[in-house]
Design a protein around this motif. Structure first.
Motif, PDB file in Angstrom:
ATOM      1  N   VAL A   6      34.656  44.998  34.140  1.00  0.00           N
ATOM      2  CA  VAL A   6      34.941  45.608  35.442  1.00  0.00           C
ATOM      3  C   VAL A   6      33.660  46.203  36.013  1.00  0.00           C
ATOM      4  CG1 VAL A   6      36.144  47.494  36.591  1.00  0.00           C
ATOM      5  CG2 VAL A   6      37.360  46.071  34.944  1.00  0.00           C
ATOM      6  N   GLY A   7      33.414  45.907  37.292  1.00  0.00           N
ATOM      7  CA  GLY A   7      32.220  46.409  37.944  1.00  0.00           C
ATOM      8  C   GLY A   7      31.023  45.487  37.853  1.00  0.00           C
ATOM      9  N   ARG A   8      31.116  44.414  37.054  1.00  0.00           N
ATOM     10  CA  ARG A   8      30.002  43.480  36.922  1.00  0.00           C
ATOM     11  C   ARG A   8      30.084  42.406  38.005  1.00  0.00           C
ATOM     12  NH1 ARG A   8      30.275  46.405  32.651  1.00  0.00           N
ATOM     13  NH2 ARG A   8      29.014  45.970  30.790  1.00  0.00           N
ATOM     14  N   VAL A   9      28.920  41.919  38.401  1.00  0.00           N
ATOM     15  CA  VAL A   9      28.798  40.762  39.280  1.00  0.00           C
ATOM     16  C   VAL A   9      28.041  39.703  38.495  1.00  0.00           C
ATOM     17  CG1 VAL A   9      27.876  39.855  41.441  1.00  0.00           C
ATOM     18  CG2 VAL A   9      28.814  42.178  41.356  1.00  0.00           C
ATOM     19  N   ALA A  10      28.678  38.556  38.266  1.00  0.00           N
ATOM     20  CA  ALA A  10      28.120  37.550  37.365  1.00  0.00           C
ATOM     21  C   ALA A  10      27.829  36.241  38.082  1.00  0.00           C
ATOM     22  CB  ALA A  10      29.080  37.295  36.205  1.00  0.00           C
ATOM     23  N   LEU A  11      26.627  35.724  37.875  1.00  0.00           N
ATOM     24  CA  LEU A  11      26.237  34.401  38.358  1.00  0.00           C
ATOM     25  C   LEU A  11      26.267  33.449  37.179  1.00  0.00           C
ATOM     26  CD1 LEU A  11      25.062  32.502  40.535  1.00  0.00           C
ATOM     27  CD2 LEU A  11      22.784  33.328  39.889  1.00  0.00           C
ATOM     28  N   SER A  24      33.290  31.427  33.487  1.00  0.00           N
ATOM     29  CA  SER A  24      33.597  31.971  34.813  1.00  0.00           C
ATOM     30  C   SER A  24      34.995  32.562  34.853  1.00  0.00           C
ATOM     31  CB  SER A  24      33.470  30.877  35.877  1.00  0.00           C
ATOM     32  OG  SER A  24      32.145  30.403  35.987  1.00  0.00           O
ATOM     33  N   GLU A  25      35.968  31.811  34.362  1.00  0.00           N
ATOM     34  CA  GLU A  25      37.356  32.264  34.428  1.00  0.00           C
ATOM     35  C   GLU A  25      37.613  33.446  33.500  1.00  0.00           C
ATOM     36  OE1 GLU A  25      39.492  28.071  35.791  1.00  0.00           O
ATOM     37  OE2 GLU A  25      39.563  28.663  33.677  1.00  0.00           O
ATOM     38  N   THR A  26      36.997  33.430  32.334  1.00  0.00           N
ATOM     39  CA  THR A  26      37.210  34.531  31.394  1.00  0.00           C
ATOM     40  C   THR A  26      36.528  35.804  31.882  1.00  0.00           C
ATOM     41  OG1 THR A  26      37.305  32.918  29.592  1.00  0.00           O
ATOM     42  CG2 THR A  26      37.078  35.221  28.972  1.00  0.00           C
ATOM     43  N   TYR A  27      35.338  35.675  32.429  1.00  0.00           N
ATOM     44  CA  TYR A  27      34.676  36.835  33.025  1.00  0.00           C
ATOM     45  C   TYR A  27      35.544  37.442  34.121  1.00  0.00           C
ATOM     46  CZ  TYR A  27      29.974  36.461  30.933  1.00  0.00           C
ATOM     47  OH  TYR A  27      28.894  36.490  30.085  1.00  0.00           O
ATOM     48  N   ALA A  28      36.118  36.574  34.953  1.00  0.00           N
ATOM     49  CA  ALA A  28      36.966  37.071  36.046  1.00  0.00           C
ATOM     50  C   ALA A  28      38.182  37.810  35.506  1.00  0.00           C
ATOM     51  CB  ALA A  28      37.392  35.914  36.950  1.00  0.00           C
ATOM     52  N   ARG A  29      38.787  37.276  34.462  1.00  0.00           N
ATOM     53  CA  ARG A  29      39.951  37.951  33.865  1.00  0.00           C
ATOM     54  C   ARG A  29      39.563  39.302  33.269  1.00  0.00           C
ATOM     55  NH1 ARG A  29      41.159  32.639  32.033  1.00  0.00           N
ATOM     56  NH2 ARG A  29      40.502  33.139  29.901  1.00  0.00           N
ATOM     57  N   GLU A  30      38.292  39.435  32.875  1.00  0.00           N
ATOM     58  CA  GLU A  30      37.818  40.705  32.329  1.00  0.00           C
ATOM     59  C   GLU A  30      37.314  41.657  33.417  1.00  0.00           C
ATOM     60  OE1 GLU A  30      38.048  41.984  29.474  1.00  0.00           O
ATOM     61  OE2 GLU A  30      38.578  40.331  28.139  1.00  0.00           O
ATOM     62  N   GLY A  31      37.481  41.252  34.688  1.00  0.00           N
ATOM     63  CA  GLY A  31      37.191  42.158  35.789  1.00  0.00           C
ATOM     64  C   GLY A  31      35.912  41.922  36.547  1.00  0.00           C
ATOM     65  N   LYS A  33      33.216  40.039  39.089  1.00  0.00           N
ATOM     66  CA  LYS A  33      33.209  39.242  40.307  1.00  0.00           C
ATOM     67  C   LYS A  33      32.224  38.096  40.085  1.00  0.00           C
ATOM     68  CE  LYS A  33      34.254  43.340  43.056  1.00  0.00           C
ATOM     69  NZ  LYS A  33      33.821  44.254  44.141  1.00  0.00           N
ATOM     70  N   ILE A  34      32.662  36.892  40.384  1.00  0.00           N
ATOM     71  CA  ILE A  34      31.957  35.702  39.914  1.00  0.00           C
ATOM     72  C   ILE A  34      31.324  34.905  41.037  1.00  0.00           C
ATOM     73  CG2 ILE A  34      32.148  33.618  38.507  1.00  0.00           C
ATOM     74  CD1 ILE A  34      32.886  36.223  37.045  1.00  0.00           C
ATOM     75  N   GLY A  35      30.104  34.472  40.804  1.00  0.00           N
ATOM     76  CA  GLY A  35      29.473  33.451  41.615  1.00  0.00           C
ATOM     77  C   GLY A  35      29.421  32.168  40.805  1.00  0.00           C
ATOM     78  N   ARG A  52      40.465  32.816  42.143  1.00  0.00           N
ATOM     79  CA  ARG A  52      41.120  33.625  43.175  1.00  0.00           C
ATOM     80  C   ARG A  52      42.639  33.529  43.078  1.00  0.00           C
ATOM     81  NH1 ARG A  52      36.469  31.738  46.398  1.00  0.00           N
ATOM     82  NH2 ARG A  52      37.706  29.937  47.073  1.00  0.00           N
ATOM     83  N   SER A  53      43.139  32.331  42.757  1.00  0.00           N
ATOM     84  CA  SER A  53      44.586  32.154  42.632  1.00  0.00           C
ATOM     85  C   SER A  53      45.155  32.976  41.479  1.00  0.00           C
ATOM     86  CB  SER A  53      44.915  30.669  42.402  1.00  0.00           C
ATOM     87  OG  SER A  53      44.553  29.899  43.522  1.00  0.00           O
ATOM     88  N   ALA A  54      44.328  33.233  40.480  1.00  0.00           N
ATOM     89  CA  ALA A  54      44.763  34.031  39.331  1.00  0.00           C
ATOM     90  C   ALA A  54      44.552  35.526  39.554  1.00  0.00           C
ATOM     91  CB  ALA A  54      44.022  33.583  38.082  1.00  0.00           C
ATOM     92  N   GLY A  55      44.109  35.900  40.759  1.00  0.00           N
ATOM     93  CA  GLY A  55      43.929  37.307  41.082  1.00  0.00           C
ATOM     94  C   GLY A  55      42.523  37.825  40.930  1.00  0.00           C
ATOM     95  N   GLY A  56      41.574  36.952  40.609  1.00  0.00           N
ATOM     96  CA  GLY A  56      40.186  37.372  40.461  1.00  0.00           C
ATOM     97  C   GLY A  56      39.408  37.241  41.752  1.00  0.00           C
ATOM     98  N   GLU A  57      38.136  37.601  41.681  1.00  0.00           N
ATOM     99  CA  GLU A  57      37.252  37.511  42.835  1.00  0.00           C
ATOM    100  C   GLU A  57      36.103  36.558  42.510  1.00  0.00           C
ATOM    101  OE1 GLU A  57      36.580  41.257  45.177  1.00  0.00           O
ATOM    102  OE2 GLU A  57      37.323  42.177  43.325  1.00  0.00           O
TER     103      GLU A  57
END
Length: 252
Positions: A6-11, A24-31, A33-35, A52-57
């Motif tokens: 949570v709070g991380r922005v990951a490329l 990418s998907e696992t990082y998003a599930r852990e909170g 925000k993914i590029g 995004r469909s799974a509720g992530g960003e």
């Protein structure tokens, strides 16, 4: 999931398929925000849509990591969308196995451009953002071939050995800025791309060599990537974790 990012922005480079998509998907599930950076726009967009469909960003980013300007543009676009990049996953690779005499100049050049230069451009693109934010984490995808001999894989081994060296040296250089650099060396891992070139018999031969008795899955690599990006690994840098079912040390 536990919200470890949570709070991380990951490329994530090569983030639209295989191991990169799992990360990418696992990082998003852990909170986080993914590029999702991928060479093909439709691949990046499909992965970002799934997140995004799974509720992530997530945002889809298109570019060739072999091109420095593309990587810098992706880092700028991700910062504009979500804020400074705090996690970089250098996953993208292009490879062709075969006898060395069959390797053309173009093939060798592309392996180096994507697999090694892409890592360096990633470093350069995110370092100013990480330094300004007070730190970050970089996860490189290396290979057991960085330390083991591989028939018909001289260039692949050379590139991945260079990635391992860039991991260690990056940890030493960026550590004073609060930036950790680690690598993951995946063992035989079943991905859609690998399934296109490896037969069932080929997978079975690989499985039989793995002491733990099974092949790797992209999620196995993603789990390790979450750990290395999280605060749980805050005192780990310059290391390479072998996520390989024991195959490296069993046959070294």
């Amino acid at each position: 999931m536990t919200g470890r990012l949570v709070g991380r922005v990951a490329l994530v480079t090569g983030g639209g398929r295989g191991i990169g998509r799992a990360i990418s998907e696992t990082y998003a599930r852990e909170g986080a925000k993914i590029g999702v950076l991928d060479l093909k726009a439709e691949v990046a967009e499909e992965a970002a849509d799934s997140i995004r469909s799974a509720g992530g960003e997530a945002v889809a980013l298109t570019g060739n990591v072999a091109q420095r300007d593309d990587v810098f543009a992706a880092a700028r676009d991700l910062e504009a969308a979500f804020g400074p990049v705090s996690v970089l996953v250098n996953n993208a690779m292009w490879n062709r196995y075969g006898p060395l005499e069959d390797q053309t100049e173009d093939m060798i050049g592309r392996m180096i451009d994507v697999g090694l230069k892409g890592v360096i451009w990633g470093y350069q693109a995110v370092l100013p953002q990480m330094r300004a934010a007070g730190g970050g984490a970089i996860v490189n995808i290396a290979s057991p071939s960085a330390v083991l001999a591989m028939k018909h894989g001289i260039m692949y081994s050379a590139v991945k050995a260079a990635v391992a060296a860039a991991t260690r040296s990056g940890a030493a250089e960026f550590g004073p800025d609060g930036i950790r650099v680690n690598a993951i060396a995946p063992g035989p891992t079943q991905t859609d791309g690998a399934n296109m070139v490896v037969t069932d018999d080929g997978w079975e031969r690989r499985r039989q060599r793995v002491p733990i008795g099974r092949l790797g899955q992209p999620q196995d690599i993603a789990n390790a990537a979450v750990f290395l990006a999280s605060e749980e690994a805050s005192f780990i840098t310059g290391d390479m974790i072998f996520v390989d079912g024991g195959i490296t040390y069993a046959f070294s």
